[in-house]
Design a protein around this motif. Structure first.
Motif: not given
Length: 320
Positions: A312-320
Motif C-alpha cells: 500500500d502506498d500511504f500519503r500525507r501532505t506536509v505544509t512547509r
C-alpha cells in the motif's frame, strides 16, 4: 553547544545515517523485515547501497537510524525523490523488534525534513509498505497518512512452460543500443506510463537519465523497446533489483502507448522480456502493479503470473 541537524528538533535519540558505516545495518534490518513480513528475502545489499547514495540524497542530512534500548538499531528512515515521481518518498525500514511508536518517531523526522525543503507551499510524502508490516502501518496511521493506494506484488516462474511471444505483423522487440535509444526509451516511457498511476509525472531526459543510471539493479542491456513499423510504441525497464535475493529479474516499468493497445502488443512485449530473462539464467520474474489496472492484471494472470502479496502506498501532505 552544537545546534541540532535539520529535522532533528523534536526527534531526540535519532542517529545520522552514514552510508559508509551503516549500509550493512540497514540491509540487516531490511532482510529481517522481509522475512517477518513476507516470509522471504527480497531486499539486496546493492539496492540499499543504491538508495542511500541516490542523486539528491545527503544521507547524513536526510536519513536517520533509531537505536533500541540496547543501542542496537531497530529502524531507519530516509527522504528521497526520483525522476518521474511527484513529491517525496519516505523509505521506512523497521526491524521485527521495532514498535509503532518507533516508526512514528522516524516518520516525524522525515516530515520535518520535507517541511524544511526550500520550495514553498505544500509537499506530499509517500510511503510504500507491505500488508505484513504491521508496526509500520500503525505508525503511518498514527501520523495521519491516509487513503492507501493498493498494489500487488506478482511473480512468475521462467520454466519450459513459458509460452512463445505472439506474432504481431510489423512489430518487433529489441534491446537498447546507444544514447539515441535512451532518448526514445524515455519518450515512450512518458507516453505509455508516466501519467497512469497516482503520483507519476512526466520528467526531463537529463534528470531521468541520471536517476535511471543510478537506480539499484539498473540493467540497460535487459531493457527493451517495442516498435511497430519502425516506430517505438512500448518499453520495458528490466532490472536486477532482486537477482541476489530471488534469482529473479524485476520489471521496474513496462507499458504500451495508449494508441497502440488492444493489438496483442502487450503480450508480445512481456513474453519477449520474459524469454530474454530466462535466457540470461533468471529463474523467475517479479513486478508490482496497481490493483486498479485491470487490463494489466488480466494480461499477467493469463501469462501465468501469480499474486504474492499486497503493498500500500500511504500519503500525507506536509505544509512547509
Amino acid at each position: 553547544m552544537t545546534a541540532p541537524a535539520p529535522g532533528d528538533r523534536g526527534a531526540p535519540g535519532l542517529v545520522p545515517l552514514d552510508p559508509d558505516a551503516h549500509t550493512e545495518t540497514v540491509w540487516r534490518l531490511a532482510r529481517e523485515r522481509d522475512l517477518a513480513a513476507l516470509g522471504r528475502e527480497e531486499t539486496t545489499r546493492a539496492w540499499i547501497t543504491g538508495r542511500l547514495t541516490a542523486p539528491g540524497l545527503d544521507a547524513r542530512r536526510d536519513a536517520r537510524l533509531l537505536p533500541g534500548a540496547d543501542g542496537r538499531p531497530v529502524g531507519a528512515v530516509w527522504l528521497s525523490s526520483a525522476s518521474g515521481i511527484a513529491g517525496w518518498t519516505v523509505e521506512l525500514v523497521l526491524g521485527p523488534d521495532a514498535t509503532a511508536d518507533d516508526g512514528a518517531r522516524l516518520l516525524e523526522f522525515a516530515e520535518r525534513r520535507c517541511g524544511e525543503q526550500p520550495a514553498g507551499g505544500e509537499g506530499e510524502l509517500s510511503c510504500f509498505v507491505s500488508e505484513g508490516e504491521q508496526a509500520a502501518r500503525a505508525a503511518l496511521h498514527s501520523r495521519g497518512y491516509g487513503s492507501p493506494h493498493p498494489y500487488y506484488r506478482m511473480a512468475v516462474t521462467l520454466d519450459d512452460a513459458l509460452p512463445q511471444p505472439p506474432d504481431v505483423p510489423g512489430a518487433v522487440v529489441r534491446h537498447l543500443d546507444g544514447e539515441r535509444d535512451f532518448r526514445t526509451f524515455h519518450a515512450v516511457k512518458n507516453t505509455a506510463y508516466a501519467a497512469e498511476e497516482a503520483g507519476k509525472s512526466e520528467d526531463g531526459f537529463d534528470t531521468w537519465l541520471e536517476w535511471w543510471r543510478t537506480d539499484p539493479g539498473v540493467a540497460p542491456a535487459q531493457c527493451a523497446l517495442l516498435e511497430v513499423d519502425g516506430t517505438a510504441v512500448g518499453f520495458a525497464n528490466i532490472t536486477d533489483r532482486m537477482l541476489e535475493s530471488r534469482d529473479a529479474a524485476y520489471v521496474r516499468q513496462i507499458g504500451v502507448a495508449p494508441h497502440a493497445r488492444q493489438r496483442g502488443l502487450g503480450s508480445l512485449l512481456l513474453l519477449s522480456v520474459m524469454h530474454a530473462s530466462r535466457s540470461r539464467g533468471r529463474t523467475a520474474m517479479v513486478l508490482t502493479v496497481d490493483t486498479a489496472n485491470a487490463p494489466a492484471l488480466a494480461l499477467y494472470q493469463r501469462l501465468g503470473w501469480r499474486v504474492e502479496t499486497r503493498f500500500d502506498d500511504f500519503r500525507r501532505t506536509v505544509t512547509r
